[in-house]
Write an enzyme that holds these catalytic residues in place. Structure first.
Site, PDB file in Angstrom:
ATOM      1  N   HIS A  15       0.859  -1.294   0.118  1.00 42.27           N
ATOM      2  CA  HIS A  15       0.122  -0.077  -0.043  1.00 42.27           C
ATOM      3  C   HIS A  15       0.868   1.273  -0.172  1.00 42.27           C
ATOM      4  CE1 HIS A  15       1.007   0.129   4.128  1.00 42.27           C
ATOM      5  NE2 HIS A  15       0.288   1.173   4.348  1.00 42.27           N
ATOM      6  N   ARG A  16       1.866   1.121   0.410  1.00 43.01           N
ATOM      7  CA  ARG A  16       3.005   2.046   0.458  1.00 43.01           C
ATOM      8  C   ARG A  16       4.320   1.626   0.098  1.00 43.01           C
ATOM      9  NH1 ARG A  16       2.425   7.456   4.401  1.00 43.01           N
ATOM     10  NH2 ARG A  16       0.023   7.637   3.957  1.00 43.01           N
ATOM     11  N   LYS A  73       9.736  -2.209   3.697  1.00 43.11           N
ATOM     12  CA  LYS A  73      10.765  -2.207   4.549  1.00 43.11           C
ATOM     13  C   LYS A  73      10.779  -3.278   5.756  1.00 43.11           C
ATOM     14  CE  LYS A  73      14.336   0.674   6.054  1.00 43.11           C
ATOM     15  NZ  LYS A  73      15.059  -0.796   6.059  1.00 43.11           N
ATOM     16  N   LYS A 109       3.866  -1.625  12.287  1.00 44.81           N
ATOM     17  CA  LYS A 109       4.767  -0.919  12.947  1.00 44.81           C
ATOM     18  C   LYS A 109       5.003   0.414  12.307  1.00 44.81           C
ATOM     19  CE  LYS A 109       8.176  -3.328  14.299  1.00 44.81           C
ATOM     20  NZ  LYS A 109       9.439  -4.321  14.332  1.00 44.81           N
ATOM     21  N   ASP A 159       4.154   6.491  11.611  1.00 45.92           N
ATOM     22  CA  ASP A 159       4.062   7.200  10.504  1.00 45.92           C
ATOM     23  C   ASP A 159       5.058   7.245   9.789  1.00 45.92           C
ATOM     24  OD1 ASP A 159       1.553   8.059  10.576  1.00 45.92           O
ATOM     25  OD2 ASP A 159       2.151   9.570  12.252  1.00 45.92           O
ATOM     26  N   LYS A 207      10.167  -8.555   5.446  1.00 42.30           N
ATOM     27  CA  LYS A 207      11.055  -9.337   5.975  1.00 42.30           C
ATOM     28  C   LYS A 207      11.732 -10.181   4.994  1.00 42.30           C
ATOM     29  CE  LYS A 207      12.418  -8.939  10.478  1.00 42.30           C
ATOM     30  NZ  LYS A 207      12.259  -7.562  11.286  1.00 42.30           N
ATOM     31  N   SER A 212      15.906   3.871  10.362  1.00 42.63           N
ATOM     32  CA  SER A 212      16.238   3.434   9.161  1.00 42.63           C
ATOM     33  C   SER A 212      15.571   4.500   7.990  1.00 42.63           C
ATOM     34  CB  SER A 212      15.516   2.123   8.984  1.00 42.63           C
ATOM     35  OG  SER A 212      16.589   1.058   9.284  1.00 42.63           O
TER      36      SER A 212
HETATM   37  P1  NAD Z   1      21.025 -10.039  18.038  1.00 43.75           P
HETATM   38  O1  NAD Z   1      21.236 -11.049  17.109  1.00 43.75           O
HETATM   39  O2  NAD Z   1      21.630  -8.949  18.008  1.00 43.75           O
HETATM   40  O3  NAD Z   1      20.658 -10.396  19.361  1.00 43.75           O
HETATM   41  C1  NAD Z   1      19.972 -11.273  19.782  1.00 43.75           C
HETATM   42  C2  NAD Z   1      20.508 -12.005  21.212  1.00 43.75           C
HETATM   43  O4  NAD Z   1      19.573 -12.812  21.734  1.00 43.75           O
HETATM   44  C3  NAD Z   1      21.744 -12.688  20.886  1.00 43.75           C
HETATM   45  O5  NAD Z   1      22.670 -12.232  21.791  1.00 43.75           O
HETATM   46  C4  NAD Z   1      21.324 -14.234  21.473  1.00 43.75           C
HETATM   47  O6  NAD Z   1      22.349 -14.837  21.900  1.00 43.75           O
HETATM   48  C5  NAD Z   1      20.361 -13.933  22.239  1.00 43.75           C
HETATM   49  N1  NAD Z   1      19.368 -15.264  22.333  1.00 43.75           N
HETATM   50  C6  NAD Z   1      18.918 -16.032  21.593  1.00 43.75           C
HETATM   51  N2  NAD Z   1      18.044 -16.879  22.070  1.00 43.75           N
HETATM   52  C7  NAD Z   1      18.192 -16.778  23.096  1.00 43.75           C
HETATM   53  C8  NAD Z   1      17.344 -17.142  24.183  1.00 43.75           C
HETATM   54  N3  NAD Z   1      16.727 -18.194  24.311  1.00 43.75           N
HETATM   55  N4  NAD Z   1      17.720 -16.600  25.780  1.00 43.75           N
HETATM   56  C9  NAD Z   1      18.188 -15.582  26.032  1.00 43.75           C
HETATM   57  N5  NAD Z   1      18.999 -15.015  24.788  1.00 43.75           N
HETATM   58  C10 NAD Z   1      18.917 -15.553  23.795  1.00 43.75           C
HETATM   59  O7  NAD Z   1      19.355  -9.416  17.397  1.00 43.75           O
HETATM   60  P2  NAD Z   1      18.677  -8.177  17.703  1.00 43.75           P
HETATM   61  O8  NAD Z   1      18.840  -7.395  16.305  1.00 43.75           O
HETATM   62  O9  NAD Z   1      18.911  -7.443  19.147  1.00 43.75           O
HETATM   63  O10 NAD Z   1      17.019  -8.657  17.639  1.00 43.75           O
HETATM   64  C11 NAD Z   1      16.572  -9.121  18.670  1.00 43.75           C
HETATM   65  C12 NAD Z   1      15.016  -9.170  18.557  1.00 43.75           C
HETATM   66  O11 NAD Z   1      14.465  -7.691  18.213  1.00 43.75           O
HETATM   67  C13 NAD Z   1      14.517  -9.774  17.431  1.00 43.75           C
HETATM   68  O12 NAD Z   1      12.982 -10.451  17.631  1.00 43.75           O
HETATM   69  C14 NAD Z   1      14.072  -8.809  16.206  1.00 43.75           C
HETATM   70  O13 NAD Z   1      13.282  -9.061  15.428  1.00 43.75           O
HETATM   71  C15 NAD Z   1      13.950  -7.581  17.060  1.00 43.75           C
HETATM   72  N6  NAD Z   1      13.988  -6.589  16.363  1.00 43.75           N
HETATM   73  C16 NAD Z   1      15.418  -6.101  16.242  1.00 43.75           C
HETATM   74  C17 NAD Z   1      15.611  -4.675  15.531  1.00 43.75           C
HETATM   75  C18 NAD Z   1      17.048  -4.300  15.284  1.00 43.75           C
HETATM   76  O14 NAD Z   1      17.034  -2.993  14.734  1.00 43.75           O
HETATM   77  N7  NAD Z   1      17.977  -5.114  15.168  1.00 43.75           N
HETATM   78  C19 NAD Z   1      14.401  -3.731  15.204  1.00 43.75           C
HETATM   79  C20 NAD Z   1      13.105  -4.211  15.920  1.00 43.75           C
HETATM   80  C21 NAD Z   1      12.954  -5.319  16.333  1.00 43.75           C
END
Ligand code: NAD
Length: 477
Positions: free
Chosen positions: A70-71, A75, A99, A104, A111, A368
């Protein structure tokens, strides 16, 4: 673990997102067919490609899902994990759409996922896989500044984004806006200051906003303000570490427990996150950190006494089998989908407030978006006006001094006349975004009949915005 709770933990993540969608959709006046269009994934690209690792052929399973057109561009991050599957990537892509609407950011959701375990691969092997995956996206038109713009997620970071950029530019030589094809890049490779910390910083701003409402805190039986609140964090990666650092150093919150794959450390008097991160870097584990007690059971972090639980690792961590062990009054979903829809029913009955993922972790996509804008405008934010503003503010202070006969101290003058740098603008733009979005959601939660929780309110906010786009634009042909 009972059979039922086991099924819930393994429940399809996409189904869990859609259950929450349906709950909120029933409270809107959006036409049924349009709701269906908003809900479904518009394009799902499932791929298999070969790479040669150590002289052997290896077939890599990977995905890119564009949830909503839709947009444009769409991302969303790229995840590297041995657990990656189509259902998970579809769920994460859908969450990105909602999200973006909540904060906005004018994008549809997407993904990507590559089914590999980064820890078991060398850097050159990871580079090879990343470049080949990018090539597959280019071949199918699933990447480009106006088409689909990936970013980091679980298991990836700025290094992978730089490889994606370089591969894209190799095939799109001379494309002036090419660097906007991916965000989360290193600052020196067309990235933006403040992107790495953005999701964690957004979690902090969002929690601060949540805790600032006196009436809401009163009904939860809590005092207002984030200072002094006790937090437990699961996952000390990008999101978890910055959330912990910023909540501790800027918000004066106390981190009483941290859980990583090796186990959980607990200290009711507080754990210094700066020192814990350094300890883990040196030793490869959080266990044994001075002053803490080790909890060995992987789920022990859930039952630690604290004000806020912050799951920042992966989806489905709080499920029917362990939801009743939660002692916190608030769960801030820094990870995507950490609480299953079934577990949420239990938590609601227990009076636990959930600050939903699609709002609280939106700081990453917000910054981002700033990076994408920077790439398209081909200039660093603050570069052109910083000196100009400094001179104007200096002139105003000179006039004040002359007319009042008072002198502004050198320190205050330096502070007051400082023009904004890129990092100042990014942080202030993020703070404003998180604050505005929370108050929009809260307004729906407080005012709209039958909206019982923040997740439903966030969905209602997102669905109305997306439906408005469809209704105003019309449907082709
Ligand atoms: P990352 O890979 O940098 O870190 C994840 C950490 O979680 C790792 O250190 C890993 O060892 C740990 N981990 C994995 N399984 C585990 C468990 N069972 N118990 C405890 N620790 C555990 O990933 P991230 O970028 O920090 O992303 C983490 C979450 O945040 C994901 O759900 C991701 O979709 C979400 N997220 C990330 C971003 C981003 O900008 N990186 C943005 C929005 C949402």
């Amino acid at each position: 673990m009972t059979a039922k709770s086991k099924i819930d933990k393994q429940a399809r993540f996409y189904e869990s997102v859609n259950r929450n969608f349906d709950r909120a959709a029933a409270l809107t006046t959006i036409p049924k067919g349009l709701l269906e269009q908003i809900k479904v994934c518009n394009s799902v690209y499932q791929m298999r490609f070969p790479v040669k690792i150590g002289g052997q052929y290896r077939v890599i399973e990977a995905y890119r899902v564009q949830h909503s057109h839709h947009r444009l561009p769409t991302k969303g991050g790229i995840r590297y994990s041995h657990l990656v599957n189509q259902d998970e990537i579809m769920a994460l892509a859908a969450l990105m759409t909602y999200k973006c609407a909540i904060v906005d950011v004018p994008f549809g959701g997407a993904k990507g996922g590559v089914k590999v375990s980064p820890r078991s691969l060398t850097v050159p092997q990871l580079e090879k896989i990343t470049r080949r995956y990018t090539t597959e996206l280019i071949r199918k038109g699933f990447i480009g500044p106006g088409v689909d713009v990936p970013a980091p997620d679980y298991g990836t970071g700025s290094r992978e984004m730089a490889w994606i950029l370089d591969t894209y530019l190799t095939f799109n030589h001379g494309e002036i806006d090419g660097p906007a094809c991916v965000t989360g890049k290193p600052v020196a490779q067309h990235g933006i200051r403040g992107r790495t910390e953005a999701t964690g910083r957004g979690v902090y701003y969002g929690m601060r906003e949540f805790f600032s409402h006196k009436d809401d805190m009163k009904s939860l039986g809590m005092t207002p303000g984030i200072a002094g609140k006790t937090l437990v964090i699961q996952g000390l990666g990008n999101v978890g570490s910055y959330t912990g650092l910023i909540c501790q150093n800027e918000g004066d919150a106390i981190i009483v427990g941290v859980s990583e794959i090796e186990g959980t450390v607990h200290n009711p008097d507080g754990i210094d996150i700066d020192k814990l991160l350094k300890f883990r870097k040196d030793r490869g584990s959080i266990l044994g950190f001075p002053g803490t007690k080790t909890l060995k059971n992987p789920e022990d972090w859930i039952s630690i006494n604290c004000d806020v639980l912050i799951p920042a690792a992966l989806e489905s961590q709080i499920y029917v089998g362990n939801a009743k062990q939660v002692k916190a009054k608030v769960i801030a979903e820094a990870a995507n989908g950490p609480v299953t829809a079934e577990a949420e029913i239990i938590l609601r009955k227990m009076g636990v407030m959930i600050i939903p993922d699609m709002y609280i972790n939106a700081g990453g996509v917000t910054v981002s978006y700033f990076e994408w804008l920077k790439n398209l405008s081909h200039q660093r934010f603050g570069r052109i006006e910083k000196r100009y503003r400094k001179d104007i503010y200096s002139g105003i202070l000179d006039q004040i001094e002359e007319h009042t006969g008072n002198t502004v101290s050198r320190r205050d003058r330096a502070q007051l006349t400082k023009g904004a740098d890129e990092i100042d603008l990014v942080r202030s733009g993020l703070e404003e975004t998180m604050s505005t979005a929370y108050n929009e959601i809260r307004e729906i939660w407080k005012r709209k009949k039958n909206v019982e929780d923040l997740r439903t309110a966030a969905f209602v906010s997102a669905l109305n915005k997306i439906a408005n786009d469809y209704i105003r634009m019309g449907v082709f042909p």
